[in-house]
Write an enzyme that holds these catalytic residues in place. Structure first.
Site, PDB file in Angstrom:
ATOM      1  CD1 TRP A 166      -0.013  -1.584   3.014  1.00 47.42           C
ATOM      2  CD2 TRP A 166       0.907   0.435   3.359  1.00 47.42           C
ATOM      3  NE1 TRP A 166       0.732  -1.529   4.157  1.00 47.42           N
ATOM      4  CE2 TRP A 166       1.217  -0.189   4.235  1.00 47.42           C
ATOM      5  CE3 TRP A 166       0.963   1.957   3.208  1.00 47.42           C
ATOM      6  CZ2 TRP A 166       2.162   0.144   5.005  1.00 47.42           C
ATOM      7  CZ3 TRP A 166       1.855   2.450   4.239  1.00 47.42           C
ATOM      8  CH2 TRP A 166       2.373   1.480   5.047  1.00 47.42           C
ATOM      9  CE  LYS A 190      -3.643  -8.954  -2.545  1.00 52.42           C
ATOM     10  NZ  LYS A 190      -3.915  -7.939  -1.673  1.00 52.42           N
ATOM     11  N   PRO A 191      -3.869  -5.721  -5.855  1.00 55.29           N
ATOM     12  CG  PRO A 191      -5.481  -4.412  -5.897  1.00 55.29           C
ATOM     13  CD  PRO A 191      -5.233  -5.818  -6.428  1.00 55.29           C
ATOM     14  CB  ALA A 192      -2.118  -3.103  -0.649  1.00 53.78           C
ATOM     15  CD  GLU A 270      12.585  -5.406  -5.178  1.00 49.75           C
ATOM     16  OE1 GLU A 270      12.913  -4.649  -4.370  1.00 49.75           O
ATOM     17  OE2 GLU A 270      13.171  -5.676  -6.418  1.00 49.75           O
ATOM     18  CB  CYS A 304      10.920  -1.010   1.467  1.00 48.78           C
ATOM     19  SG  CYS A 304      11.146  -0.239  -0.214  1.00 48.78           S
ATOM     20  CD  GLU A 401      10.335  -2.683   6.816  1.00 44.89           C
ATOM     21  OE1 GLU A 401       9.660  -3.517   7.131  1.00 44.89           O
ATOM     22  OE2 GLU A 401      10.678  -1.914   5.924  1.00 44.89           O
TER      23      GLU A 401
HETATM   24  P1  NAD Z   1       2.224  -6.756   3.648  1.00 46.10           P
HETATM   25  O1  NAD Z   1       3.467  -7.997   3.325  1.00 46.10           O
HETATM   26  O2  NAD Z   1       1.505  -7.092   4.691  1.00 46.10           O
HETATM   27  O3  NAD Z   1       1.332  -6.960   2.148  1.00 46.10           O
HETATM   28  C1  NAD Z   1       1.826  -6.601   0.935  1.00 46.10           C
HETATM   29  C2  NAD Z   1       0.836  -7.598  -0.138  1.00 46.10           C
HETATM   30  O4  NAD Z   1       0.820  -8.881   0.264  1.00 46.10           O
HETATM   31  C3  NAD Z   1      -0.469  -6.875   0.115  1.00 46.10           C
HETATM   32  O5  NAD Z   1      -1.094  -6.752  -1.244  1.00 46.10           O
HETATM   33  C4  NAD Z   1      -1.244  -7.701   0.955  1.00 46.10           C
HETATM   34  O6  NAD Z   1      -2.614  -7.830   0.627  1.00 46.10           O
HETATM   35  C5  NAD Z   1      -0.614  -9.169   0.517  1.00 46.10           C
HETATM   36  N1  NAD Z   1      -0.608 -10.109   1.532  1.00 46.10           N
HETATM   37  C6  NAD Z   1      -0.639 -10.161   2.729  1.00 46.10           C
HETATM   38  N2  NAD Z   1      -0.758 -11.269   3.300  1.00 46.10           N
HETATM   39  C7  NAD Z   1      -0.761 -12.261   2.322  1.00 46.10           C
HETATM   40  C8  NAD Z   1      -0.738 -13.546   2.516  1.00 46.10           C
HETATM   41  N3  NAD Z   1      -0.527 -14.275   3.412  1.00 46.10           N
HETATM   42  N4  NAD Z   1      -0.643 -14.220   1.125  1.00 46.10           N
HETATM   43  C9  NAD Z   1      -0.651 -13.275  -0.148  1.00 46.10           C
HETATM   44  N5  NAD Z   1      -0.517 -12.277  -0.142  1.00 46.10           N
HETATM   45  C10 NAD Z   1      -0.468 -11.400   1.287  1.00 46.10           C
HETATM   46  O7  NAD Z   1       3.148  -5.621   3.392  1.00 46.10           O
HETATM   47  P2  NAD Z   1       2.641  -4.281   3.236  1.00 46.10           P
HETATM   48  O8  NAD Z   1       2.353  -3.940   4.922  1.00 46.10           O
HETATM   49  O9  NAD Z   1       1.537  -3.789   2.343  1.00 46.10           O
HETATM   50  O10 NAD Z   1       3.891  -3.423   2.992  1.00 46.10           O
HETATM   51  C11 NAD Z   1       4.734  -2.784   3.978  1.00 46.10           C
HETATM   52  C12 NAD Z   1       6.174  -4.126   3.761  1.00 46.10           C
HETATM   53  O11 NAD Z   1       6.487  -3.759   2.316  1.00 46.10           O
HETATM   54  C13 NAD Z   1       7.475  -3.409   4.338  1.00 46.10           C
HETATM   55  O12 NAD Z   1       7.883  -4.572   4.940  1.00 46.10           O
HETATM   56  C14 NAD Z   1       8.080  -2.815   3.367  1.00 46.10           C
HETATM   57  O13 NAD Z   1       9.381  -2.774   3.836  1.00 46.10           O
HETATM   58  C15 NAD Z   1       8.021  -3.372   2.376  1.00 46.10           C
HETATM   59  N6  NAD Z   1       8.355  -3.150   0.960  1.00 46.10           N
HETATM   60  C16 NAD Z   1       9.226  -3.257   0.093  1.00 46.10           C
HETATM   61  C17 NAD Z   1       9.518  -2.826  -1.016  1.00 46.10           C
HETATM   62  C18 NAD Z   1      10.834  -2.963  -1.834  1.00 46.10           C
HETATM   63  O14 NAD Z   1      10.897  -2.687  -2.818  1.00 46.10           O
HETATM   64  N7  NAD Z   1      11.809  -3.926  -1.255  1.00 46.10           N
HETATM   65  C19 NAD Z   1       8.866  -1.740  -1.319  1.00 46.10           C
HETATM   66  C20 NAD Z   1       7.656  -1.350  -0.738  1.00 46.10           C
HETATM   67  C21 NAD Z   1       7.307  -2.051   0.576  1.00 46.10           C
END
Ligand code: NAD
Length: 495
Positions: A166, A190-192, A270, A304, A401
């Protein structure tokens, strides 16, 4: 310090009237099979912005069926036509910057100036991969033994599942979608759950450009859902899916990698970071403070690549901390669409609770709050820009983090000690270093364990460079020449 968070204009008014809120499958917007929806909130007010269709397992499979059918055609489309499609998308996104930025701010909270910058950054990836689409070079040579000739062709891997977070609702999808389409892959996105509206707007732009050129509209499918695993599980188990690209937390990434193992899927990950921000005694402190604010406070610390640990050499530690405290105190906290706001809200209540908890833990363990350290009055999911001094390496604010506007400062003596502290984390996405010593810079490039290093810069990302991490921060790269490789398989032909 300004800490205003009273009501912004009705968030709903920021949304374009024709913003799609359904599922995009095979080029058509439609409701979820169950008819269900879920709510999207404005983090500055906590009000509901929109109800979005809630995809289920069958919807996800329908999207994959559409992506699979479209792939057969898309892979044969001329690279020049794929390139021109992406170029048109770049232009459409750029022309609609203000409209898209308003949606990003409405659902994600970041200040409008940051949202506009995110749109430009995302568009840059689309333009870059439009340019790369016609430069997919292979290889032709005689085998060393002279027995035959070898051709190495580069072919699209096939239908890809793109799962995005997100915190950058347009940039994260652009970094995946553009190279996938350039390479000849089709996608299911699959968007956030917290920010599906920006994705819908971008998907509609791509759909319209595909339709206008009589290209297969089923190459881009979008399935927002209140349950991510309801989408990912059936797709990862389906042999028609050939690729998973995920951006998000390390925990979820690790679980998806395990699920992808059975299908031997190509994966790009990522994941999370815990970036060190090193300030050496010889640093230009004005530049270091400016870079620190940029590296820490973009999207209220929810990136991130956010500087998570400020490691400052003893000779400048007090002065740097004092100046950082002053700079944080000048930031203006408020709704992202209010003129003058420099720091928006966090994404949701649980994020505020977590930041509150780690700051409290540091405070209890002996750290000093130099500024901030609390939520402001009023509604919305806000937290004040915070500087913590006297922090030790074992505190949660350092080991985890934080994903919030909190800068913990740790002091170090020698260069070796600074490097050891910087590397004392299982993550390795990015590191920042401020020093005027070129010899030291070269030593840092060898010794810092990270996929990216910002030298005297608080921002590193660029569409033309490989973005990604080492250790628990991920696998693969987005952007640069490497970005398209994630969507391509080499095929060796002997003749
Ligand atoms: P998240 O892992 O909770 O969610 C990311 C995505 O995965 C969302 O679309 C979510 O709906 C989906 N998801 C969640 N649980 C899932 C499951 N069990 N199975 C399949 N999909 C699932 O992360 P977030 O809170 O949306 O984002 C924050 C994290 O993302 C931080 O750790 C950040 O560092 C990382 N991030 C990394 C980068 C990078 O390029 N390395 C960029 C942006 C964010």
């Amino acid at each position: 310090m300004t800490a205003s968070s009273s009501s912004p204009p009705t968030a709903g008014s920021a949304l374009p009237a024709d913003l799609p809120t359904g599922l995009l499958i095979g080029g058509e917007w439609r409701a979820a099979g169950s008819g269900g929806t879920f709510a999207v909130h404005d983090p500055a007010t906590t009000d509901v912005l929109a109800e979005v269709s809630d995809a289920g397992e069958q919807d996800a499979l329908d999207a994959l069926t559409a992506a699979d059918a479209a792939f057969r055609e898309w892979r044969t489309v001329a690279p020049r036509d794929r390139s021109e499609l992406l170029r048109a998308v770049f232009e459409a996104i750029t022309a609609r910057t203000d409209e898209i930025a308003a949606v990003i701010t409405a659902e994600g909270g970041k200040p409008l100036a940051e949202s506009r910058a995110e749109v430009a950054y995302a568009a840059d990836y689309v333009r870059w991969f439009a340019e790369q689409a016609v430069r997919m070079e292979g290889l032709a040579r005689r085998a060393p033994a002279g027995t035959h000739h070898q051709l190495v062709l580069r072919k699209p891997v096939g239908p890809a599942l793109l799962i995005t977070p997100w915190n950058f609702p347009i940039a994260m999808i652009a970094r995946k979608l553009a190279p996938a389409l350039a390479a000849g892959c089709s996608v299911v996105v699959k968007p956030a759950q917290l920010t599906p509206l920006t994705t819908a707007l971008v998907a509609e732009i791509v759909r319209a450009e595909l339709a206008a050129r009589h290209l297969p509209t089923g190459v881009v499918n979008v399935v927002p859902s209140s349950s991510a695993s309801r989408i990912s599980r059936p797709l990862l188990a389906d042999p028609r899916l050939r690729k998973l690209s995920f951006t998000g937390s390390t925990e979820v990434g690790a679980s998806l990698l395990k699920q992808a193992a059975d299908g031997i899927l190509r994966t790009s990950m990522e994941l999370g970071g815990n970036a060190p921000f090193l300030v050496f005694d010889d640093a230009d402190l004005d530049a270091a403070v400016e870079g620190a604010v940029a590296a820490k406070m973009r999207n209220s610390g929810q990136t991130c690549v956010a500087a998570n640990r400020f490691l400052v050499q003893e000779g400048v530690a007090e002065e740097f901390t004092a100046r950082l405290t002053e700079a944080f105190g000048r930031l203006v906290v408020g709704p992202g669409d209010r003129p003058g706001t420099t720091v928006g809200p966090l994404i949701q209540q649980s994020a505020v609770d977590r930041v509150t908890e780690v700051v409290q833990q540091a405070d209890d363990a002996g750290a000093q709050v130099r500024v901030g350290g609390m939520r402001p009055e009023g509604r919305g999911w806000f937290y004040l820009p915070t500087v913590l001094d006297g922090v030790t390496p074992d505190m949660r604010v350092v080991t985890e983090e934080v994903f919030g506007p909190v800068a913990p400062v740790l002091r170090f003596g020698s260069e070796d000690e600074g490097v050891d502290l910087a590397n004392a984390t299982p993550f390795g996405l990015v590191a920042y270093a401020y020093t005027r010593d070129v010899g030291r810079v070269m030593r840092l490039t060898e010794r810092i364990d990270a996929g990216m290093l910002g030298v005297n810069r608080g921002m590193v990302s660029d569409a033309s460079a490989p973005f990604g991490g080492v250790k628990r921060s991920g696998l693969g790269r987005e952007g640069g020449e490497a970005g398209i490789e994630e969507y391509v398989d080499p095929m060796y032909v002997a003749l």
